[in-house]
Each structure stands twice: as C-alpha cells, then as structure tokens.
Enzyme design. Sequence first.
Site, PDB file in Angstrom:
ATOM      1  N   LYS A   1       9.269  -0.196  -5.642  1.00 46.55           N
ATOM      2  CA  LYS A   1       7.694  -0.986  -5.715  1.00 46.55           C
ATOM      3  C   LYS A   1       6.922  -0.446  -7.267  1.00 46.55           C
ATOM      4  O   LYS A   1       6.285  -0.914  -7.251  1.00 46.55           O
ATOM      5  CB  LYS A   1       7.524  -1.136  -4.330  1.00 46.55           C
ATOM      6  CG  LYS A   1       8.356  -1.672  -3.089  1.00 46.55           C
ATOM      7  CD  LYS A   1       8.392  -3.485  -3.388  1.00 46.55           C
ATOM      8  CE  LYS A   1       7.049  -4.520  -3.270  1.00 46.55           C
ATOM      9  NZ  LYS A   1       8.084  -5.200  -3.824  1.00 46.55           N
TER      10      LYS A   1
ATOM     11  N   ASP B   1       0.574  -1.200  -0.099  1.00 40.64           N
ATOM     12  CA  ASP B   1      -0.277  -0.006  -0.339  1.00 40.64           C
ATOM     13  C   ASP B   1       0.719   0.864  -0.169  1.00 40.64           C
ATOM     14  O   ASP B   1       0.447   2.313  -0.207  1.00 40.64           O
ATOM     15  CB  ASP B   1      -0.497   0.093   1.209  1.00 40.64           C
ATOM     16  CG  ASP B   1      -0.033  -0.278   2.713  1.00 40.64           C
ATOM     17  OD1 ASP B   1       0.763   0.017   2.995  1.00 40.64           O
ATOM     18  OD2 ASP B   1      -0.901   0.340   3.963  1.00 40.64           O
ATOM     19  N   GLU B   2       2.131   1.001   0.230  1.00 36.81           N
ATOM     20  CA  GLU B   2       3.148   2.118   0.411  1.00 36.81           C
ATOM     21  C   GLU B   2       2.672   3.258  -1.314  1.00 36.81           C
ATOM     22  O   GLU B   2       3.552   4.391  -0.943  1.00 36.81           O
ATOM     23  CB  GLU B   2       4.732   1.778   0.822  1.00 36.81           C
ATOM     24  CG  GLU B   2       4.625   0.986   2.591  1.00 36.81           C
ATOM     25  CD  GLU B   2       5.415   1.254   3.173  1.00 36.81           C
ATOM     26  OE1 GLU B   2       6.608   1.879   2.689  1.00 36.81           O
ATOM     27  OE2 GLU B   2       5.350   0.172   3.978  1.00 36.81           O
TER      28      GLU B   2
HETATM   29  P1  NAD Z   1      11.392  -9.502   3.966  1.00 39.34           P
HETATM   30  O1  NAD Z   1      12.529  -8.700   3.667  1.00 39.34           O
HETATM   31  O2  NAD Z   1      11.375 -10.281   5.178  1.00 39.34           O
HETATM   32  O3  NAD Z   1      11.998 -10.940   3.118  1.00 39.34           O
HETATM   33  C1  NAD Z   1      12.690 -10.387   1.784  1.00 39.34           C
HETATM   34  C2  NAD Z   1      13.462 -11.951   1.097  1.00 39.34           C
HETATM   35  O4  NAD Z   1      14.067 -11.850  -0.261  1.00 39.34           O
HETATM   36  C3  NAD Z   1      14.223 -11.916   2.458  1.00 39.34           C
HETATM   37  O5  NAD Z   1      14.465 -13.920   2.575  1.00 39.34           O
HETATM   38  C4  NAD Z   1      15.177 -12.400   1.266  1.00 39.34           C
HETATM   39  O6  NAD Z   1      17.098 -12.802   1.758  1.00 39.34           O
HETATM   40  C5  NAD Z   1      15.114 -12.098  -0.596  1.00 39.34           C
HETATM   41  N1  NAD Z   1      16.052 -11.349  -1.097  1.00 39.34           N
HETATM   42  C6  NAD Z   1      16.469 -10.159  -1.560  1.00 39.34           C
HETATM   43  N2  NAD Z   1      16.351  -9.171  -2.063  1.00 39.34           N
HETATM   44  C7  NAD Z   1      16.946 -10.327  -3.127  1.00 39.34           C
HETATM   45  C8  NAD Z   1      17.215 -11.076  -4.421  1.00 39.34           C
HETATM   46  N3  NAD Z   1      17.270 -10.299  -5.233  1.00 39.34           N
HETATM   47  N4  NAD Z   1      16.909 -11.854  -4.882  1.00 39.34           N
HETATM   48  C9  NAD Z   1      16.184 -13.254  -3.924  1.00 39.34           C
HETATM   49  N5  NAD Z   1      16.314 -13.277  -2.578  1.00 39.34           N
HETATM   50  C10 NAD Z   1      15.706 -11.942  -2.538  1.00 39.34           C
HETATM   51  O7  NAD Z   1      10.110  -8.780   3.638  1.00 39.34           O
HETATM   52  P2  NAD Z   1       8.923  -9.588   3.749  1.00 39.34           P
HETATM   53  O8  NAD Z   1       8.269  -8.003   4.671  1.00 39.34           O
HETATM   54  O9  NAD Z   1       9.001 -10.607   3.893  1.00 39.34           O
HETATM   55  O10 NAD Z   1       8.130  -8.504   1.872  1.00 39.34           O
HETATM   56  C11 NAD Z   1       7.973  -9.553   1.409  1.00 39.34           C
HETATM   57  C12 NAD Z   1       7.337  -9.062   0.201  1.00 39.34           C
HETATM   58  O11 NAD Z   1       6.142  -8.299   1.048  1.00 39.34           O
HETATM   59  C13 NAD Z   1       8.198  -7.860  -0.301  1.00 39.34           C
HETATM   60  O12 NAD Z   1       7.862  -7.236  -1.589  1.00 39.34           O
HETATM   61  C14 NAD Z   1       7.731  -6.288   0.750  1.00 39.34           C
HETATM   62  O13 NAD Z   1       7.414  -5.262  -0.371  1.00 39.34           O
HETATM   63  C15 NAD Z   1       6.401  -6.727   0.520  1.00 39.34           C
HETATM   64  N6  NAD Z   1       5.371  -6.487   1.160  1.00 39.34           N
HETATM   65  C16 NAD Z   1       5.190  -6.328   2.761  1.00 39.34           C
HETATM   66  C17 NAD Z   1       4.872  -5.826   3.488  1.00 39.34           C
HETATM   67  C18 NAD Z   1       5.486  -5.948   5.020  1.00 39.34           C
HETATM   68  O14 NAD Z   1       4.560  -5.308   5.945  1.00 39.34           O
HETATM   69  N7  NAD Z   1       5.713  -6.598   4.980  1.00 39.34           N
HETATM   70  C19 NAD Z   1       3.886  -5.068   3.640  1.00 39.34           C
HETATM   71  C20 NAD Z   1       3.454  -5.373   1.947  1.00 39.34           C
HETATM   72  C21 NAD Z   1       4.103  -5.806   1.059  1.00 39.34           C
HETATM   73  P1  TYD Z   2       7.969  -0.852  10.187  1.00 38.64           P
HETATM   74  O1  TYD Z   2       8.364  -1.731  10.303  1.00 38.64           O
HETATM   75  O2  TYD Z   2       9.956  -0.084   9.664  1.00 38.64           O
HETATM   76  O3  TYD Z   2       7.025  -0.345   8.427  1.00 38.64           O
HETATM   77  P2  TYD Z   2       6.594   0.344   7.570  1.00 38.64           P
HETATM   78  O4  TYD Z   2       7.480   1.765   8.055  1.00 38.64           O
HETATM   79  O5  TYD Z   2       6.886   0.496   5.818  1.00 38.64           O
HETATM   80  O6  TYD Z   2       5.384   0.655   7.524  1.00 38.64           O
HETATM   81  O7  TYD Z   2       7.355   1.198  10.986  1.00 38.64           O
HETATM   82  C1  TYD Z   2       6.036   1.135  11.622  1.00 38.64           C
HETATM   83  C2  TYD Z   2       5.907   1.986  11.514  1.00 38.64           C
HETATM   84  O8  TYD Z   2       6.338   1.919  12.954  1.00 38.64           O
HETATM   85  C3  TYD Z   2       6.350   3.229  10.734  1.00 38.64           C
HETATM   86  O9  TYD Z   2       5.828   4.593  11.274  1.00 38.64           O
HETATM   87  C4  TYD Z   2       8.093   3.643  11.643  1.00 38.64           C
HETATM   88  C5  TYD Z   2       8.198   3.409  12.596  1.00 38.64           C
HETATM   89  N1  TYD Z   2       8.341   3.315  13.653  1.00 38.64           N
HETATM   90  C6  TYD Z   2       9.080   2.989  15.032  1.00 38.64           C
HETATM   91  O10 TYD Z   2       8.443   4.476  15.446  1.00 38.64           O
HETATM   92  N2  TYD Z   2      10.627   2.794  15.271  1.00 38.64           N
HETATM   93  C7  TYD Z   2      10.833   2.191  14.743  1.00 38.64           C
HETATM   94  O11 TYD Z   2      12.227   1.559  15.330  1.00 38.64           O
HETATM   95  C8  TYD Z   2      10.097   1.485  13.688  1.00 38.64           C
HETATM   96  C9  TYD Z   2      11.317   0.275  12.669  1.00 38.64           C
HETATM   97  C10 TYD Z   2       9.515   2.054  12.968  1.00 38.64           C
END
Ligand code: NAD
Ligand code: TYD
Length: 339
Positions: A157, A126-127
């Site tokens: 993204k 959503d970012e």
């Molecule tokens: P994460 O950082 O935990 O995992 C990313 C994984 O990708 C890692 O295991 C890393 O080793 C691997 N990776 C990085 N570069 C690579 C490359 N060049 N080739 C192969 N593997 C590679 O991230 P996440 O939180 O699990 O997010 C996964 C996906 O979901 C991302 O695309 C992120 O943008 C999207 N997403 C995350 C969130 C969230 O809240 N975490 C929300 C919405 C969307």
């Molecule tokens: P984060 O988990 O990094 O996710 P995103 O930035 O993708 O939303 O952060 C979630 C929220 O928490 C964001 O508003 C930033 C804030 N935040 C802190 O206040 N302290 C921290 O140490 C971190 C990592 C995030």
Amino acid sequence: MKICVTGAAGFIGGNFVYYMLENHPDYDIVGLDLLTYAGNLETLEEAMKNPHFKFTKGDIADREYVYDLFEKEKFDIVVNFAAESHVDRSIVNPEIFLKTNILGTSVLMDACRKYGIQRYHQVSTDEVYGDLPLDRPDLFFTEETPIHTSSPYSSSKAGADLLVLAYHRTYGLPVTITRCSNNYGPYHFPEKLIPLIISRALADESLPVYGTGENVRDWLYVKDHCAAIDKVIHNGREGEVYNVGGHNERTNLQVVKTILKELGKPESLITFVTDRKGHDRRYAIDPTKIETELGWSPTTTFDVGIKQTIDWYLTHKQWWQNIINGDYQNYYEKMYGNR
Ligand code: NAD
Ligand code: TYD
C-alpha cells in the site's frame, strides 16, 4: 459525473457504491471488481437494480481490459479500493499483493493519463505509517509521519501511495490519497477481526485472539469513511494526503469482549493463539487536517457502530453464511489449524 469504483464488490467499495447512489443520485457509477475470494456480487445485489449503477468484472492490473473500459466509459473520477487487503494472507503470500496493489494502481493511473480524468483517488491505510508504542497514548499518525511499514500488505500500500504522489509530481495527474484507520460495518468479510468474532461467537466456536490481545486499533464506522472520501474527491486539494479516523481506540480484547457481551456469549470462548508475525502494536489517527480543511468529522461512535454492525450480521446471516460455508472453511483450517 461518472465515477469508476474499483473493488466495488468488496467491503468498503460496496459500502461506497451505496453511499454515492444515495447521496449523489444523479451520478453514474461503474463498479469494477475482479471478484477474488473477497469480492462478492451479493453485496451489490440492491445496487444492480439502480439504473445509475453497472458492474464490470476485470483486473485492475490487466492493461488491455482497463484501457478498453476507460476508452468506452470516459470517467470523470476514479476511486481505487481494489486491493488485496488482509495482512495475514500477505504474510503467507506477498506476491499477489505486489501485483494488485502496486502494479494495478499504476495501470489505473496510466489509463487516467491516457483518457483523461478530473480526479484519481487512492484509498490507502494508516498501516503505511507502521505502528505506535502502547505506552505513548499521546502519539498519533499525522500526514507528516514517515512511511515505515511492517507487513507485505502495508508495504504494498505504501508503494502504491508513493507511485500516486509520483504521478502527480511527474505527470501532473490530479490525485488525492486518504489514509484511513480500521473500518467495520456491513459487508465486512469474515476473515477480519470483527466479523470473524461475530460469526464464530454466534456458532459458539472458539475466538482466536492473537498474542495477548493488547494491540490497539482505531475503529471507524465504514459510512464515516465513505463520507470522508466523498469530501476529498470533491473538495480535497490535488496532490494531498488526508488521514481519516475518529479517535475510537480499543484493544483487540476490548473489542472481542464488547461483541460477546452484546451477543450474550461467554468470555470462555476466547482463545489466545500464536501472535501474528511483525504484529503492529497500535494505530491511532490524527484527523485534524480533514476536519479543519474539509469539515469532515465522524458521526458514529464505536459503541453505537458496533451495535449496528452486530444487528446487521444478525439480520443478514445468509450473506456471511454463504461465505463461511464455501472455500473460506479451508482457509480457516489452514491459517488457524496449528496456531
Ligand atoms: P476487501 O478485501 O473487502 O475488498 C477488496 C476488493 O477488491 C474485493 O472485492 C476484490 O475482489 C477486489 N480486487 C482484488 N484484486 C483485484 C484486482 N486485481 N482487480 C480488481 N478488483 C480486485 O477490502 P476492503 O476492506 O474493502 O478495503 C478496500 C480498500 O481500502 C483497500 O485498498 C484497503 O487497502 C483500504 N483500506 C481498508 C481498511 C479496512 O479496515 N478494511 C482500512 C483502510 C484502508
Ligand atoms: P484485522 O481485522 O486483520 O485488521 P488489521 O490487521 O489490518 O488491523 O485485525 C485487527 C486486529 O485483530 C489485529 O491486531 C490482529 C487481530 N486479530 C486477532 O487477534 N485475531 C484474528 O483472528 C484476526 C483476524 C485479527
């Protein structure tokens, strides 16, 4: 059905592997991951015991490696989770975000075109919509909201999303995109807010809250996200974007205080630190499209999910302690030392 799950050793990719093995026990899954700092093979330890799962280490931006793999495996579906995912790291060093998130996505889709697939699915965020004002709780992101990014992470993204839609229009590649709100749950790397707060609170360490802590995130339990992707890859319409979120908005301060209460730790651990540059104020998803078209709805409220998550961190200390005792320590010093 053979599915390639990229980023399988990361937070959501790892959870998705387990979700698919449980819900589609006859599918074969190949987990691809470069094992960057965020990738952790311990996350896949149980999956490795399943004959329907195998792991391959490689870079999605490495064309030769990706083409070799696709030629050999003949995937039906590709789900791309692989990414650099942390906003704070993207502010310090944007370049790797462009390489993995944009170039990597195009290499994967080129392989899909060359070797043929039924569906390429891009896991987005959503970012890409930027942020919403704090004083307009009536506003939500829909699929029609213009792309308007704030950080190098979200820009990379968004760049990838545009390429995915271009590959559909130009080459007819059968693609779908999900744009999900913030996830939380098991195997979440402890640099992100929720696992960072849990792990530091357990050690009675100070809890860094950026700015005033009033920024709002719309939290979704990771399993609900996996269920949404499962629906979209099977029933979603080609060329479409689906927003995923569950109306679980909380300020960061509310999240931190909830965790402290659950752990029986004092609020005096909270330390307000310098705000993140360009800090997005509020994210909030309107999930009407995926709910009405595909019958998806979240099953876990924040109040339930946060308890389950805390429980998981309490019962899997080794998993996160191995991370925070390693290189991650230097990261914390560097990022928060002078904050
Ligand atoms: P994460 O950082 O935990 O995992 C990313 C994984 O990708 C890692 O295991 C890393 O080793 C691997 N990776 C990085 N570069 C690579 C490359 N060049 N080739 C192969 N593997 C590679 O991230 P996440 O939180 O699990 O997010 C996964 C996906 O979901 C991302 O695309 C992120 O943008 C999207 N997403 C995350 C969130 C969230 O809240 N975490 C929300 C919405 C969307
Ligand atoms: P984060 O988990 O990094 O996710 P995103 O930035 O993708 O939303 O952060 C979630 C929220 O928490 C964001 O508003 C930033 C804030 N935040 C802190 O206040 N302290 C921290 O140490 C971190 C990592 C995030």
